[in-house]
Design an enzyme around this catalytic site. Structure first.
Site, PDB file in Angstrom:
ATOM      1  CB  SER A   1     -43.240  50.536  21.568  1.00  0.00           C
ATOM      2  OG  SER A   1     -43.963  49.642  21.449  1.00  0.00           O
TER       3      SER A   1
ATOM      4  CG  HIS B   1     -42.249  46.411  18.386  1.00  0.00           C
ATOM      5  ND1 HIS B   1     -42.813  47.384  17.708  1.00  0.00           N
ATOM      6  CD2 HIS B   1     -42.349  46.684  19.549  1.00  0.00           C
ATOM      7  CE1 HIS B   1     -43.071  48.307  18.491  1.00  0.00           C
ATOM      8  NE2 HIS B   1     -42.946  48.096  19.641  1.00  0.00           N
TER       9      HIS B   1
END
Length: 307
Positions: free
Chosen positions: A90, A194
């Site tokens: 991430s 996400h």
């Protein structure tokens, strides 16, 4: 001996005092922190003395973890460790952009600061949460997510998939998970990262990236979105990452298939090491966060003990 990969920690690994020992011991790490402090005053104080609550705010977490991630990698290079490739989980992927030369350190730090602002704003405008679904194969976990009305977003390792969605939908996920023979654990995060709820952040990142010059990477950087090395269209992948699943398990599997057998986690904690050990028992993984762990990593590499 196979190839060495540096993997960068993501959000959730932060803690008070992170990076302070390396700042004191490593000129290369200190240079990274000073760069971050120059662009975003207060970063040093937050890393070294920030409270748990302060560090848990996305707008603070991402710049601070980025600084520690990149400082640890800089200390590794300073110690003579040469990586053959990289990946980041991430926000850790943004540190990877700087480490591999796709972006300058300064531009990557400005990008992560803007990313944090955009994702925090998304979290306020479209509230959501996340939970880890444990003990189920991916297909069963995906079915559980569908029943609850949430999205599978982080494919971490066998038996661990993270879901994101609206707060009400996440609250019913434990029941559906239990029915399938697993369990769901709510995560202490401020948004549905996400997932499609981050679409506005993704669009904002695309606009932000138009200001920067992206270069060809010096070593392969594996994308969260594709689980393969960046090639062309880097800006589009970086922007998409905010609203797309993190394919971590597949990324590590692909890296192992490509010849990597040592993974060094740069940044706070050893969360990624734990995931990698669950993905494969045939590779080595250890973390570097302070001078002692750095010294141990260098020793193991020089003696070939990771192979």
């Amino acid at each position: 001996m196979g190839w060495i990969a540096v993997v960068f920690a993501g959000q959730g690994a932060q803690h008070t005092g992170m990076g302070k020992e390396l700042y004191d011991a490593s000129p290369a790490a200190r240079s990274v922190f000073k760069m971050a402090e120059r662009i975003r005053p207060g970063t040093l104080r937050q890393c070294f003395d920030g409270t748990k609550r302060e560090l848990s705010e996305t707008v603070n977490t991402q710049p601070c973890v980025f600084a520690v991630d990149l400082a640890c990698a800089a200390a590794l290079r300073e110690a003579g460790v040469k990586a053959n490739g990289a990946a980041g989980f991430s926000l850790g992927e943004i540190a990877g952009l700087a480490f591999t030369g796709i972006l300058s350190e300064e531009d990557a730090f400005r990008l992560v600061c803007r990313r944090a602002e955009l994702m925090e704003q998304c979290s306020r405008n479209r509230p959501g949460s996340m939970a880890a679904v444990l003990g189920l194969e991916n297909e069963k976990a995906e079915d559980v997510c569908k029943k609850a009305g949430v999205w599978p977003v982080n494919y971490n390792c066998p038996g661990q998939l993270v879901a994101a969605g609206g707060t009400d939908a996440i609250s019913v996920l434990p029941g559906f998970s239990a029915e399938a023979g697993g369990k769901a654990v709510r995560l202490a995060v401020s948004g549905a990262f996400h997932s499609p709820l981050m679409s506005d952040a993704s669009e904002g990142l695309a606009k932000e990236l138009a200001q920067y010059t992206l270069r060809t990477s010096e070593i392969p950087l594996y994308s969260n979105v594709t689980a393969r090395p960046y090639g062309t269209g880097e800006a589009e992948l970086i922007a998409r990452q905010a609203k797309s699943p993190v394919l971590w398990q597949k990324t590590i599997e692909n890296m192992i298939s490509d010849g990597f057998d040592l993974f060094i986690e740069a940044g706070p904690g050893t969360t990624l090491c734990g995931l990698i050990h669950r993905i494969s028992t045939k590779v080595a993984a250890f973390g570097v966060e302070n001078p002692d762990s750095l010294e141990e990593a260098v020793r193991m590499i020089s003696e070939g003990k990771h192979a």
